[in-house]
Enzyme design. Sequence first.
Site, PDB file in Angstrom:
ATOM      1  CB  CYS A 125      10.035   8.200   4.102  1.00 17.63           C
ATOM      2  SG  CYS A 125      10.292   8.485   2.333  1.00 17.63           S
TER       3      CYS A 125
ATOM      4  CB  CYS B 264      12.492  14.356   1.023  1.00 18.60           C
ATOM      5  SG  CYS B 264      10.898  15.025   1.569  1.00 18.60           S
TER       6      CYS B 264
ATOM      7  CB  CYS C 267       5.909   6.628  -9.279  1.00 16.16           C
ATOM      8  SG  CYS C 267       6.285   7.233  -7.627  1.00 16.16           S
TER       9      CYS C 267
HETATM   10  N1  SAH Z   1       6.267  13.797  -0.080  1.00 13.62           N
HETATM   11  C1  SAH Z   1       5.069  13.257  -0.646  1.00 13.62           C
HETATM   12  C2  SAH Z   1       5.293  12.249  -1.750  1.00 13.62           C
HETATM   13  C3  SAH Z   1       6.355  11.178  -1.578  1.00 13.62           C
HETATM   14  S1  SAH Z   1       6.024   9.774  -0.612  1.00 13.62           S
HETATM   15  C4  SAH Z   1       4.219  12.643   0.439  1.00 13.62           C
HETATM   16  O1  SAH Z   1       4.683  12.523   1.556  1.00 13.62           O
HETATM   17  O2  SAH Z   1       3.061  12.330   0.190  1.00 13.62           O
HETATM   18  C5  SAH Z   1       4.780   8.834  -1.343  1.00 13.62           C
HETATM   19  C6  SAH Z   1       4.010   8.008  -0.328  1.00 13.62           C
HETATM   20  O3  SAH Z   1       4.792   6.930   0.221  1.00 13.62           O
HETATM   21  C7  SAH Z   1       3.544   8.808   0.869  1.00 13.62           C
HETATM   22  O4  SAH Z   1       2.224   8.504   1.186  1.00 13.62           O
HETATM   23  C8  SAH Z   1       4.476   8.316   1.969  1.00 13.62           C
HETATM   24  O5  SAH Z   1       3.949   8.530   3.250  1.00 13.62           O
HETATM   25  C9  SAH Z   1       4.601   6.860   1.608  1.00 13.62           C
HETATM   26  N2  SAH Z   1       5.736   6.182   2.222  1.00 13.62           N
HETATM   27  C10 SAH Z   1       6.906   6.701   2.633  1.00 13.62           C
HETATM   28  N3  SAH Z   1       7.706   5.742   3.136  1.00 13.62           N
HETATM   29  C11 SAH Z   1       7.016   4.578   3.038  1.00 13.62           C
HETATM   30  C12 SAH Z   1       7.324   3.225   3.332  1.00 13.62           C
HETATM   31  N4  SAH Z   1       8.504   2.881   3.836  1.00 13.62           N
HETATM   32  N5  SAH Z   1       6.381   2.288   3.078  1.00 13.62           N
HETATM   33  C13 SAH Z   1       5.202   2.625   2.517  1.00 13.62           C
HETATM   34  N6  SAH Z   1       4.866   3.882   2.198  1.00 13.62           N
HETATM   35  C14 SAH Z   1       5.758   4.851   2.438  1.00 13.62           C
END
Ligand code: SAH
Length: 343
Positions: A118, A111, A104
Amino acid sequence: MKKDIRSYSKDDLRDYFVAQGQPAFRGNQVFEWLWKKNAHAFDTMTNLSKELRLFLEEHFTINHIAVDKMQRSSDGTIKNAIKLHDGLIVESVMIPADNRTTACVSSQVGCAMGCTFCATARLKKQRNLNPDEIYDQVASISKESELLYGHKLTNIVFMGMGEPLLNYENVMKAIDKITSEEGLAMSPRRITLSTVGLPKMIKRMADEQVKFNLAVSLHSAIDEVRSAMMPVNISNNLDELMESLRYWHQKTGNRITFEYVVWKNINDKPKDIKALVEYCKKVPAKVNLIEYNPIDDGEFEQASPIVIDQYVSELEKNGIIVNIRRSRGKDIDAACGQLANKG
Ligand code: SAH
Protein backbone atom coordinates in the site's frame (compact mmCIF):
# COMPACT_ATOMS: atom_id res chain seq x y z
CA MET A 1 -5.61 31.48 20.01
CA LYS A 2 -9.17 31.42 18.70
CA LYS A 3 -11.08 28.21 19.27
CA ASP A 4 -12.45 26.04 16.47
CA ILE A 5 -16.18 26.47 16.87
CA ARG A 6 -16.81 23.12 15.19
CA SER A 7 -15.33 21.32 18.16
CA TYR A 8 -18.51 22.34 20.06
CA SER A 9 -21.53 20.04 20.22
CA LYS A 10 -24.98 21.55 19.87
CA ASP A 11 -25.41 21.52 23.65
CA ASP A 12 -22.02 23.20 24.11
CA LEU A 13 -23.13 25.96 21.77
CA ARG A 14 -26.47 26.40 23.52
CA ASP A 15 -24.68 26.67 26.87
CA TYR A 16 -22.17 29.09 25.42
CA PHE A 17 -24.85 31.46 24.12
CA VAL A 18 -26.78 31.34 27.38
CA ALA A 19 -23.57 32.25 29.23
CA GLN A 20 -23.24 35.21 26.83
CA GLY A 21 -26.73 36.40 27.76
CA GLN A 22 -28.22 35.20 24.46
CA PRO A 23 -31.14 32.82 23.97
CA ALA A 24 -30.19 29.14 23.78
CA PHE A 25 -31.69 28.72 20.31
CA ARG A 26 -28.81 30.77 18.89
CA GLY A 27 -26.82 27.62 19.54
CA ASN A 28 -29.17 25.66 17.28
CA GLN A 29 -28.95 28.30 14.57
CA VAL A 30 -25.17 28.37 14.56
CA PHE A 31 -24.99 24.59 14.71
CA GLU A 32 -27.21 24.33 11.65
CA TRP A 33 -25.03 26.79 9.75
CA LEU A 34 -21.87 24.93 10.67
CA TRP A 35 -23.06 21.45 9.76
CA LYS A 36 -26.19 21.20 7.65
CA LYS A 37 -25.37 24.32 5.66
CA ASN A 38 -21.61 23.74 5.86
CA ALA A 39 -20.91 27.47 6.24
CA HIS A 40 -17.28 28.53 5.88
CA ALA A 41 -17.62 32.02 7.39
CA PHE A 42 -19.64 33.70 10.15
CA ASP A 43 -20.53 36.46 7.75
CA THR A 44 -22.79 34.11 5.79
CA MET A 45 -24.95 33.35 8.87
CA THR A 46 -27.68 35.74 7.81
CA ASN A 47 -30.18 35.03 10.56
CA LEU A 48 -27.75 36.35 13.19
CA SER A 49 -27.30 40.04 13.85
CA LYS A 50 -24.29 41.78 12.39
CA GLU A 51 -22.90 42.38 15.92
CA LEU A 52 -23.20 38.74 16.84
CA ARG A 53 -21.48 37.67 13.64
CA LEU A 54 -18.61 40.04 14.38
CA PHE A 55 -18.44 38.83 17.96
CA LEU A 56 -18.17 35.22 16.82
CA GLU A 57 -15.57 36.17 14.26
CA GLU A 58 -13.46 37.69 17.04
CA HIS A 59 -13.66 34.65 19.28
CA PHE A 60 -13.73 31.64 16.98
CA THR A 61 -12.42 30.18 13.77
CA ILE A 62 -14.24 27.79 11.47
CA ASN A 63 -11.54 25.33 10.51
CA HIS A 64 -12.35 24.08 7.08
CA ILE A 65 -10.75 21.80 4.61
CA ALA A 66 -9.93 23.33 1.25
CA VAL A 67 -9.71 21.40 -1.98
CA ASP A 68 -6.18 22.16 -3.08
CA LYS A 69 -6.14 20.28 -6.33
CA MET A 70 -8.66 18.23 -8.25
CA GLN A 71 -7.77 15.56 -10.79
CA ARG A 72 -10.25 13.82 -13.04
CA SER A 73 -9.67 10.31 -14.34
CA SER A 74 -10.69 9.15 -17.81
CA ASP A 75 -13.36 7.01 -16.12
CA GLY A 76 -14.94 9.99 -14.33
CA THR A 77 -13.36 9.34 -10.95
CA ILE A 78 -12.23 12.56 -9.26
CA LYS A 79 -9.41 12.75 -6.75
CA ASN A 80 -9.24 15.71 -4.39
CA ALA A 81 -6.05 16.71 -2.64
CA ILE A 82 -7.29 18.37 0.50
CA LYS A 83 -5.38 20.91 2.50
CA LEU A 84 -6.07 20.82 6.23
CA HIS A 85 -5.92 23.88 8.46
CA ASP A 86 -2.33 23.05 9.45
CA GLY A 87 -1.16 22.62 5.88
CA LEU A 88 -1.07 18.81 5.81
CA ILE A 89 -2.65 17.12 2.82
CA VAL A 90 -5.00 14.12 2.57
CA GLU A 91 -6.86 12.71 -0.39
CA SER A 92 -10.49 11.89 -0.99
CA VAL A 93 -12.00 10.31 -4.08
CA MET A 94 -15.39 10.65 -5.77
CA ILE A 95 -16.44 7.61 -7.78
CA PRO A 96 -19.48 8.01 -10.03
CA ALA A 97 -21.34 4.95 -11.40
CA ASP A 98 -24.82 4.92 -13.00
CA ASN A 99 -27.06 6.83 -10.58
CA ARG A 100 -24.71 6.36 -7.70
CA THR A 101 -21.87 8.44 -6.37
CA THR A 102 -19.48 6.96 -3.84
CA ALA A 103 -17.14 8.99 -1.65
CA CYS A 104 -13.92 7.33 -0.58
CA VAL A 105 -12.64 9.22 2.44
CA SER A 106 -9.49 9.37 4.55
CA SER A 107 -9.38 9.01 8.32
CA GLN A 108 -5.70 9.77 9.02
CA VAL A 109 -2.84 11.64 7.40
CA GLY A 110 -0.63 8.76 6.31
CA CYS A 111 -0.93 5.36 8.00
CA ALA A 112 0.96 3.39 10.64
CA MET A 113 -0.15 -0.10 9.61
CA GLY A 114 2.75 -0.75 7.24
CA CYS A 115 0.99 -3.00 4.70
CA THR A 116 3.74 -3.77 2.20
CA PHE A 117 1.57 -3.36 -0.91
CA CYS A 118 0.00 0.00 0.00
CA ALA A 119 1.33 3.41 -1.04
CA THR A 120 -0.21 5.22 1.94
CA ALA A 121 1.88 3.09 4.33
CA ARG A 122 5.01 4.72 2.95
CA LEU A 123 3.90 8.11 4.27
CA LYS A 124 3.87 6.75 7.86
CA LYS A 125 1.27 8.19 10.19
CA GLN A 126 1.35 11.93 10.70
CA ARG A 127 -1.86 12.59 12.58
CA ASN A 128 -5.50 11.66 13.06
CA LEU A 129 -8.16 13.64 11.26
CA ASN A 130 -10.70 15.50 13.39
CA PRO A 131 -14.39 14.64 13.04
CA ASP A 132 -15.04 17.82 11.07
CA GLU A 133 -12.19 17.07 8.66
CA ILE A 134 -13.74 13.69 7.91
CA TYR A 135 -17.23 15.15 7.65
CA ASP A 136 -16.06 17.91 5.30
CA GLN A 137 -14.60 15.43 2.81
CA VAL A 138 -18.02 13.82 2.57
CA ALA A 139 -19.94 17.10 2.47
CA SER A 140 -17.73 18.52 -0.27
CA ILE A 141 -18.05 15.40 -2.43
CA SER A 142 -21.81 15.49 -1.92
CA LYS A 143 -21.84 19.08 -3.19
CA GLU A 144 -19.65 18.15 -6.16
CA SER A 145 -21.96 15.28 -7.01
CA GLU A 146 -25.01 17.53 -6.98
CA LEU A 147 -23.24 19.99 -9.20
CA LEU A 148 -21.96 17.45 -11.72
CA TYR A 149 -24.64 14.75 -11.67
CA GLY A 150 -27.68 16.44 -10.14
CA HIS A 151 -27.90 14.06 -7.19
CA LYS A 152 -26.40 13.78 -3.75
CA LEU A 153 -23.87 11.30 -2.59
CA THR A 154 -25.26 7.77 -2.26
CA ASN A 155 -22.45 5.76 -0.62
CA ILE A 156 -19.42 6.32 1.58
CA VAL A 157 -16.45 4.03 2.02
CA PHE A 158 -13.72 4.56 4.61
CA MET A 159 -11.09 3.25 2.23
CA GLY A 160 -8.94 6.32 1.78
CA MET A 161 -5.79 7.06 3.72
CA GLY A 162 -5.37 5.70 7.21
CA GLU A 163 -6.75 3.02 9.50
CA PRO A 164 -10.18 4.20 10.70
CA LEU A 165 -10.20 2.00 13.79
CA LEU A 166 -7.04 3.68 15.05
CA ASN A 167 -8.90 6.98 14.98
CA TYR A 168 -11.99 5.46 16.49
CA GLU A 169 -13.59 8.32 18.42
CA ASN A 170 -13.24 10.84 15.63
CA VAL A 171 -14.48 8.46 12.94
CA MET A 172 -17.54 7.59 15.04
CA LYS A 173 -18.27 11.26 15.69
CA ALA A 174 -17.99 11.99 11.98
CA ILE A 175 -20.34 9.11 11.12
CA ASP A 176 -22.82 10.39 13.72
CA LYS A 177 -22.85 13.77 12.00
CA ILE A 178 -23.04 12.26 8.52
CA THR A 179 -26.06 10.16 9.48
CA SER A 180 -27.86 12.71 11.66
CA GLU A 181 -30.72 14.89 10.45
CA GLU A 182 -28.62 17.90 11.36
CA GLY A 183 -25.82 16.74 9.09
CA LEU A 184 -26.24 14.90 5.80
CA ALA A 185 -29.00 12.52 6.97
CA MET A 186 -27.40 9.57 5.18
CA SER A 187 -28.39 6.04 6.03
CA PRO A 188 -25.65 4.12 7.87
CA ARG A 189 -26.48 1.17 5.60
CA ARG A 190 -24.78 3.13 2.83
CA ILE A 191 -21.55 3.52 4.76
CA THR A 192 -18.76 0.93 4.79
CA LEU A 193 -15.82 1.07 7.14
CA SER A 194 -12.79 -0.83 5.92
CA THR A 195 -10.15 -2.00 8.39
CA VAL A 196 -6.98 -4.05 8.48
CA GLY A 197 -8.84 -6.01 11.18
CA LEU A 198 -8.27 -4.98 14.80
CA PRO A 199 -10.20 -7.51 16.90
CA LYS A 200 -10.57 -5.35 20.02
CA MET A 201 -11.98 -2.45 18.07
CA ILE A 202 -14.30 -4.67 16.03
CA LYS A 203 -15.77 -6.01 19.27
CA ARG A 204 -16.16 -2.49 20.61
CA MET A 205 -18.10 -1.43 17.50
CA ALA A 206 -20.27 -4.51 17.83
CA ASP A 207 -21.02 -3.63 21.46
CA GLU A 208 -21.93 -0.13 20.43
CA GLN A 209 -24.42 -1.59 17.92
CA VAL A 210 -23.18 0.46 15.00
CA LYS A 211 -25.35 0.26 11.89
CA PHE A 212 -22.83 0.66 9.09
CA ASN A 213 -21.17 -2.14 7.11
CA LEU A 214 -17.84 -3.68 7.95
CA ALA A 215 -15.18 -4.64 5.42
CA VAL A 216 -11.96 -6.36 6.41
CA SER A 217 -8.83 -6.31 4.27
CA LEU A 218 -7.97 -9.97 4.41
CA HIS A 219 -5.69 -10.74 1.45
CA SER A 220 -4.76 -14.14 2.88
CA ALA A 221 -6.33 -16.68 5.23
CA ILE A 222 -2.93 -18.19 6.07
CA ASP A 223 -1.16 -16.56 9.02
CA GLU A 224 2.42 -16.63 7.68
CA VAL A 225 1.36 -15.21 4.33
CA ARG A 226 -0.83 -12.50 5.85
CA SER A 227 1.77 -11.53 8.47
CA ALA A 228 4.40 -11.05 5.78
CA MET A 229 2.20 -8.52 3.98
CA MET A 230 0.27 -7.02 6.85
CA PRO A 231 2.33 -6.60 10.05
CA VAL A 232 -0.91 -6.13 12.02
CA ASN A 233 -1.47 -9.88 11.66
CA ILE A 234 1.61 -10.67 13.77
CA SER A 235 -0.06 -9.49 16.98
CA ASN A 236 -3.67 -10.05 15.85
CA ASN A 237 -3.77 -13.39 14.08
CA LEU A 238 -6.51 -14.86 11.92
CA ASP A 239 -8.12 -16.82 14.76
CA GLU A 240 -8.42 -13.72 16.92
CA LEU A 241 -9.75 -11.80 13.97
CA MET A 242 -12.34 -14.49 13.29
CA GLU A 243 -13.45 -14.53 16.90
CA SER A 244 -14.15 -10.80 16.71
CA LEU A 245 -15.98 -11.17 13.39
CA ARG A 246 -18.25 -13.85 14.77
CA TYR A 247 -18.96 -11.58 17.69
CA TRP A 248 -19.73 -8.75 15.25
CA HIS A 249 -22.15 -10.94 13.35
CA GLN A 250 -23.81 -12.16 16.52
CA LYS A 251 -24.36 -8.61 17.78
CA THR A 252 -25.27 -6.83 14.55
CA GLY A 253 -26.72 -9.60 12.40
CA ASN A 254 -24.67 -8.28 9.50
CA ARG A 255 -22.45 -10.11 7.09
CA ILE A 256 -18.80 -9.16 6.71
CA THR A 257 -17.11 -8.21 3.44
CA PHE A 258 -13.60 -9.50 2.90
CA GLU A 259 -11.38 -7.51 0.56
CA TYR A 260 -8.85 -9.65 -1.16
CA VAL A 261 -6.18 -9.06 -3.78
CA VAL A 262 -4.65 -12.07 -5.54
CA TRP A 263 -0.92 -11.66 -6.19
CA LYS A 264 1.36 -13.76 -8.29
CA ASN A 265 3.56 -16.09 -6.18
CA ILE A 266 2.03 -14.84 -2.95
CA ASN A 267 -1.51 -16.16 -2.63
CA ASP A 268 -2.19 -17.76 -6.00
CA LYS A 269 -1.94 -21.46 -5.09
CA PRO A 270 -4.76 -23.96 -4.45
CA LYS A 271 -3.85 -23.98 -0.73
CA ASP A 272 -4.51 -20.24 -0.59
CA ILE A 273 -7.93 -20.67 -2.17
CA LYS A 274 -8.75 -23.55 0.15
CA ALA A 275 -7.77 -21.51 3.22
CA LEU A 276 -9.99 -18.62 2.13
CA VAL A 277 -12.96 -20.93 1.55
CA GLU A 278 -12.52 -22.49 4.98
CA TYR A 279 -12.16 -19.08 6.61
CA CYS A 280 -15.34 -17.81 4.95
CA LYS A 281 -17.30 -20.80 6.22
CA LYS A 282 -16.79 -19.66 9.80
CA VAL A 283 -18.91 -16.50 9.55
CA PRO A 284 -21.46 -15.13 7.06
CA ALA A 285 -19.25 -13.27 4.62
CA LYS A 286 -18.85 -12.20 1.04
CA VAL A 287 -15.61 -11.69 -0.83
CA ASN A 288 -14.65 -8.74 -3.01
CA LEU A 289 -11.70 -9.65 -5.17
CA ILE A 290 -10.01 -6.34 -5.83
CA GLU A 291 -7.69 -5.59 -8.66
CA TYR A 292 -4.13 -4.83 -7.63
CA ASN A 293 -3.07 -1.27 -8.26
CA PRO A 294 0.65 -1.20 -8.77
CA ILE A 295 2.60 1.19 -6.59
CA ASP A 296 5.90 2.16 -8.16
CA ASP A 297 8.54 -0.50 -7.77
CA GLY A 298 6.81 -3.54 -9.23
CA GLU A 299 7.51 -5.80 -6.27
CA PHE A 300 3.96 -7.13 -6.45
CA GLU A 301 2.10 -8.36 -9.47
CA GLN A 302 -1.55 -9.22 -9.91
CA ALA A 303 -2.16 -12.95 -10.45
CA SER A 304 -3.36 -14.20 -13.82
CA PRO A 305 -7.07 -14.16 -14.72
CA ILE A 306 -7.02 -17.97 -14.61
CA VAL A 307 -6.20 -17.90 -10.90
CA ILE A 308 -8.87 -15.29 -10.24
CA ASP A 309 -11.37 -17.58 -12.00
CA GLN A 310 -10.28 -20.45 -9.78
CA TYR A 311 -10.92 -18.33 -6.71
CA VAL A 312 -14.37 -17.38 -8.00
CA SER A 313 -15.40 -20.91 -8.87
CA GLU A 314 -14.19 -22.44 -5.59
CA LEU A 315 -15.91 -19.77 -3.54
CA GLU A 316 -19.14 -20.08 -5.50
CA LYS A 317 -19.04 -23.86 -5.31
CA ASN A 318 -19.08 -23.43 -1.56
CA GLY A 319 -21.98 -21.00 -1.60
CA ILE A 320 -19.91 -17.92 -0.84
CA ILE A 321 -20.82 -14.70 -2.62
CA VAL A 322 -17.92 -13.25 -4.56
CA ASN A 323 -17.58 -10.09 -6.65
CA ILE A 324 -14.76 -8.92 -8.83
CA ARG A 325 -14.09 -5.24 -8.20
CA ARG A 326 -12.51 -3.36 -11.05
CA SER A 327 -10.29 -0.44 -10.16
CA ARG A 328 -11.40 3.10 -10.74
CA GLY A 329 -9.22 6.16 -11.20
CA LYS A 330 -6.01 4.23 -11.75
CA ASP A 331 -4.60 6.72 -14.26
CA ILE A 332 -4.54 9.46 -11.61
CA ASP A 333 -3.36 7.25 -8.72
CA ALA A 334 -6.79 7.45 -7.11
CA ALA A 335 -7.42 3.71 -6.77
CA CYS A 336 -7.24 1.65 -3.55
CA GLY A 337 -3.80 1.75 -2.01
CA GLN A 338 -2.50 4.41 -4.39
CA LEU A 339 -3.22 7.45 -2.27
CA ALA A 340 0.15 8.93 -1.40
CA ASN A 341 -0.09 12.69 -1.97
CA LYS A 342 1.84 12.47 -5.20
CA GLY A 343 -0.31 15.19 -6.70
N1 SAH B 1 -6.82 0.88 6.45
C1 SAH B 1 -8.05 0.41 5.88
C2 SAH B 1 -8.59 1.27 4.76
C3 SAH B 1 -7.65 1.79 3.69
S1 SAH B 1 -7.15 0.75 2.40
C4 SAH B 1 -7.88 -1.01 5.39
O1 SAH B 1 -6.77 -1.50 5.38
O2 SAH B 1 -8.87 -1.66 5.08
C5 SAH B 1 -8.50 0.33 1.41
C6 SAH B 1 -8.31 -1.00 0.71
O3 SAH B 1 -7.31 -0.95 -0.32
C7 SAH B 1 -7.87 -2.11 1.63
O4 SAH B 1 -8.58 -3.28 1.39
C8 SAH B 1 -6.41 -2.30 1.24
O5 SAH B 1 -5.92 -3.57 1.59
C9 SAH B 1 -6.49 -2.08 -0.25
N2 SAH B 1 -5.21 -1.80 -0.89
C10 SAH B 1 -4.11 -1.24 -0.36
N3 SAH B 1 -3.13 -1.13 -1.28
C11 SAH B 1 -3.63 -1.64 -2.43
C12 SAH B 1 -3.14 -1.76 -3.75
N4 SAH B 1 -1.92 -1.33 -4.07
N5 SAH B 1 -3.94 -2.30 -4.69
C13 SAH B 1 -5.20 -2.69 -4.39
N6 SAH B 1 -5.73 -2.58 -3.16
C14 SAH B 1 -4.97 -2.05 -2.19
